[in-house]
Design a protein around this motif. Sequence first.
Motif, PDB file in Angstrom:
ATOM      1  N   VAL A 196       0.833  -1.202   0.000  1.00  0.00           N
ATOM      2  CA  VAL A 196       0.000   0.000   0.000  1.00  0.00           C
ATOM      3  C   VAL A 196       0.867   1.252   0.000  1.00  0.00           C
ATOM      4  N   VAL A 197       0.490   2.224  -0.831  1.00  0.00           N
ATOM      5  CA  VAL A 197       1.083   3.547  -0.782  1.00  0.00           C
ATOM      6  C   VAL A 197       0.183   4.422   0.091  1.00  0.00           C
ATOM      7  N   LEU A 198       0.726   4.853   1.212  1.00  0.00           N
ATOM      8  CA  LEU A 198      -0.033   5.691   2.126  1.00  0.00           C
ATOM      9  C   LEU A 198      -0.053   7.139   1.643  1.00  0.00           C
ATOM     10  N   ALA A 199      -0.841   7.960   2.289  1.00  0.00           N
ATOM     11  CA  ALA A 199      -0.962   9.361   1.892  1.00  0.00           C
ATOM     12  C   ALA A 199       0.346  10.126   2.074  1.00  0.00           C
ATOM     13  N   SER A 200       1.207   9.643   2.943  1.00  0.00           N
ATOM     14  CA  SER A 200       2.510  10.265   3.168  1.00  0.00           C
ATOM     15  C   SER A 200       3.512   9.927   2.074  1.00  0.00           C
ATOM     16  N   GLY A 201       3.160   9.008   1.198  1.00  0.00           N
ATOM     17  CA  GLY A 201       4.091   8.512   0.198  1.00  0.00           C
ATOM     18  C   GLY A 201       4.837   7.271   0.656  1.00  0.00           C
ATOM     19  N   LYS A 202       4.704   6.913   1.914  1.00  0.00           N
ATOM     20  CA  LYS A 202       5.362   5.710   2.426  1.00  0.00           C
ATOM     21  C   LYS A 202       4.719   4.455   1.847  1.00  0.00           C
ATOM     22  N   ILE A 203       5.543   3.438   1.664  1.00  0.00           N
ATOM     23  CA  ILE A 203       5.088   2.168   1.118  1.00  0.00           C
ATOM     24  C   ILE A 203       5.157   1.133   2.228  1.00  0.00           C
ATOM     25  N   VAL A 204       4.033   0.499   2.523  1.00  0.00           N
ATOM     26  CA  VAL A 204       3.990  -0.508   3.589  1.00  0.00           C
ATOM     27  C   VAL A 204       3.370  -1.792   3.046  1.00  0.00           C
ATOM     28  N   THR A 205       3.649  -2.876   3.744  1.00  0.00           N
ATOM     29  CA  THR A 205       2.994  -4.149   3.452  1.00  0.00           C
ATOM     30  C   THR A 205       2.125  -4.512   4.644  1.00  0.00           C
ATOM     31  N   ALA A 206       0.831  -4.586   4.418  1.00  0.00           N
ATOM     32  CA  ALA A 206      -0.124  -4.873   5.490  1.00  0.00           C
ATOM     33  C   ALA A 206      -0.506  -6.343   5.466  1.00  0.00           C
ATOM     34  N   THR A 207      -0.361  -6.999   6.613  1.00  0.00           N
ATOM     35  CA  THR A 207      -0.729  -8.403   6.760  1.00  0.00           C
ATOM     36  C   THR A 207      -1.481  -8.569   8.078  1.00  0.00           C
ATOM     37  N   SER A 208      -1.806  -9.798   8.417  1.00  0.00           N
ATOM     38  CA  SER A 208      -2.507 -10.048   9.676  1.00  0.00           C
ATOM     39  C   SER A 208      -1.620  -9.794  10.884  1.00  0.00           C
ATOM     40  N   THR A 209      -0.301  -9.666  10.671  1.00  0.00           N
ATOM     41  CA  THR A 209       0.613  -9.460  11.794  1.00  0.00           C
ATOM     42  C   THR A 209       1.347  -8.124  11.750  1.00  0.00           C
ATOM     43  N   GLN A 210       1.376  -7.438  10.617  1.00  0.00           N
ATOM     44  CA  GLN A 210       1.982  -6.112  10.542  1.00  0.00           C
ATOM     45  C   GLN A 210       1.009  -5.160   9.858  1.00  0.00           C
ATOM     46  N   TYR A 211       0.853  -3.990  10.469  1.00  0.00           N
ATOM     47  CA  TYR A 211      -0.199  -3.068  10.038  1.00  0.00           C
ATOM     48  C   TYR A 211      -1.534  -3.810   9.969  1.00  0.00           C
ATOM     49  N   SER A 212      -1.794  -4.580  11.015  1.00  0.00           N
ATOM     50  CA  SER A 212      -2.954  -5.478  11.008  1.00  0.00           C
ATOM     51  C   SER A 212      -4.274  -4.719  10.984  1.00  0.00           C
ATOM     52  N   ASP A 213      -4.300  -3.507  11.551  1.00  0.00           N
ATOM     53  CA  ASP A 213      -5.530  -2.721  11.494  1.00  0.00           C
ATOM     54  C   ASP A 213      -5.813  -2.262  10.063  1.00  0.00           C
ATOM     55  N   LEU A 214      -4.770  -1.845   9.358  1.00  0.00           N
ATOM     56  CA  LEU A 214      -4.916  -1.474   7.950  1.00  0.00           C
ATOM     57  C   LEU A 214      -5.308  -2.680   7.109  1.00  0.00           C
ATOM     58  N   PHE A 215      -4.710  -3.817   7.406  1.00  0.00           N
ATOM     59  CA  PHE A 215      -5.040  -5.065   6.708  1.00  0.00           C
ATOM     60  C   PHE A 215      -6.520  -5.377   6.847  1.00  0.00           C
ATOM     61  N   TRP A 216      -7.043  -5.247   8.051  1.00  0.00           N
ATOM     62  CA  TRP A 216      -8.469  -5.500   8.295  1.00  0.00           C
ATOM     63  C   TRP A 216      -9.326  -4.513   7.514  1.00  0.00           C
ATOM     64  N   ALA A 217      -8.946  -3.244   7.539  1.00  0.00           N
ATOM     65  CA  ALA A 217      -9.749  -2.211   6.884  1.00  0.00           C
ATOM     66  C   ALA A 217      -9.839  -2.419   5.377  1.00  0.00           C
ATOM     67  N   LEU A 218      -8.771  -2.921   4.776  1.00  0.00           N
ATOM     68  CA  LEU A 218      -8.747  -3.089   3.316  1.00  0.00           C
ATOM     69  C   LEU A 218      -9.579  -4.279   2.847  1.00  0.00           C
ATOM     70  N   LYS A 219     -10.051  -5.107   3.755  1.00  0.00           N
ATOM     71  CA  LYS A 219     -10.851  -6.284   3.379  1.00  0.00           C
ATOM     72  C   LYS A 219     -12.324  -5.927   3.187  1.00  0.00           C
ATOM     73  N   GLY A 220     -12.579  -4.782   2.564  1.00  0.00           N
ATOM     74  CA  GLY A 220     -13.960  -4.370   2.334  1.00  0.00           C
ATOM     75  C   GLY A 220     -14.224  -2.935   2.706  1.00  0.00           C
ATOM     76  N   GLY A 221     -13.178  -2.198   3.127  1.00  0.00           N
ATOM     77  CA  GLY A 221     -13.359  -0.819   3.556  1.00  0.00           C
ATOM     78  C   GLY A 221     -13.218   0.202   2.453  1.00  0.00           C
ATOM     79  N   GLY A 222     -12.970  -0.248   1.201  1.00  0.00           N
ATOM     80  CA  GLY A 222     -12.911   0.672   0.083  1.00  0.00           C
ATOM     81  C   GLY A 222     -11.574   1.383  -0.036  1.00  0.00           C
ATOM     82  N   ASN A 223     -11.600   2.587  -0.610  1.00  0.00           N
ATOM     83  CA  ASN A 223     -10.371   3.259  -1.043  1.00  0.00           C
ATOM     84  C   ASN A 223      -9.978   4.451  -0.181  1.00  0.00           C
ATOM     85  N   SER A 224     -10.410   4.490   1.070  1.00  0.00           N
ATOM     86  CA  SER A 224     -10.123   5.634   1.940  1.00  0.00           C
ATOM     87  C   SER A 224      -8.766   5.568   2.621  1.00  0.00           C
ATOM     88  N   PHE A 225      -7.994   4.523   2.399  1.00  0.00           N
ATOM     89  CA  PHE A 225      -6.825   4.255   3.239  1.00  0.00           C
ATOM     90  C   PHE A 225      -5.491   4.321   2.498  1.00  0.00           C
TER      91      PHE A 225
END
Length: 502
Positions: A196-225
Amino acid sequence: MKFSVLSTLFLATVATALPSSEVERSTSFNATVLACKALKLVYSTQVFFPGEANYTAENEHFWTPTDYLSPTCVFTPKCTTDVSSAILILTGLKATFAVRGGGHMPIPGYANTIGGVLIGLTDLNEIQLSSDNSYVSVGPGRRWEEVYAYLEPYGLVALGGRVGIVGVPGLLLGGGISFYSNQHGFASDNVVAYEVVLASGKIVTATSTQYSDLFWALKGGGNSFGIVTRFDLLTYTSPTVCAGITEIPSTEKDLFLSAVANFGQYGSADPKAAVIPSIFMLASLNITVYTSALFYDGTNCTQPALANVTAIPAIENTYGSTTLATYVEGTDALIADGTRQAFRVVSSLATAEALSIVHDTFVDMVTANIWDVAGLQASVAFQPVTKNFIQQGINKGGNPQGVDISKAPYFWMVENFSWTDPADDATIYAFAAQVTDIIEAKLSAAGQAAQYHYMNDAGLGQEIFQNYGAGNLAKLRSIRAKYDPLKVYTNLMPGGWKVDAA
């Protein structure tokens, strides 16, 4: 988290190349013009303007001309760092933009822009199977028919669209219904990682164990993140399936509705079976027929779970042994490309009473109100959703949808309208809203309405996140605030359903 080196160079180039007076005046439309100039400085072969062939190809990459708009320029990133660089300059100048994956969402402005920058993900087209074949990495520029064709030689599938031309990112960010959902849940329940490219320009990898809240949100939360630049999808062994479409005459209405109600109630008995039964109305021929996509994950095509449908006398029936890739490739010819399109979603309990309400109201109102619209095709597809479908998502860590399993099974229905003349747009949009409101009122009065609205089948103005599980909208808003505190993906990229607007 990591910063893109190229992003830093990009900003330095922009700062020295653009006159400071222009940057200081960067507001509204001028901001977009400056953003296009800045992108062009660094990515000379990846930025296109009106009148250029690549601009036209990207602007008309969509399934329907209702989405052809007028971006100031089009940018086609070739890698994730390109996306990161673009987000830095767009946010720095406060320029509006849109992001387009496969281009199948028919709501104007949800994946395109009037006057902003269109980021077309066409060239982010990675498909790579992991070394142990347990997952496949897919770029957001791909469509599902390409994913299935890539996996077919390995005898594998991933959960995705049931129509080949549907794009990968939109389906997954909205949850995603698959032919395999009764076995494995939403398609998004089977994502193991998002780049994921965040709004800051940072690139992260979201999984069930890292950035897990973002990972959950992307499973149906649309394009706000953020902008997802890679999806890692679980693979399943399914080398041969049974699939096809049966077309049933209107004279068999009672048998058809009875079979659909039966599958809705008892579909969990065999999770390998799936159906998409539909009412299909074609005004130019003055006909109504019933169709059903039939699917079974196995080699024996004679299955009790589908017998009530296959036993109905048919005009035509293509159901038989095939592969998922072959079946979805064949669906392209059945879905008219280049016609104007609109969706609307309705949800109900999976009962015969609900089916009857939807069928009779829709058929009667279409015939009485819009039968003379040029090129009209109108349909309702009934998507049976079993308890097992919902339980699989719970088993895999849950998802933002939070569908109430206690009231399952459900029908999640999509109304689809297709027409040819732009002059009829307002008529169709008004009618689609009206017929949906009346159906929902009748379902509610009969105690047959259901709460959840599936994002990927919804129409403009329909409520989505308000109908997610208790507390999930507040949780999504909190996650959005954490990863995009300045609301870049809400205000500068206004297309789509936003959790903060719910």
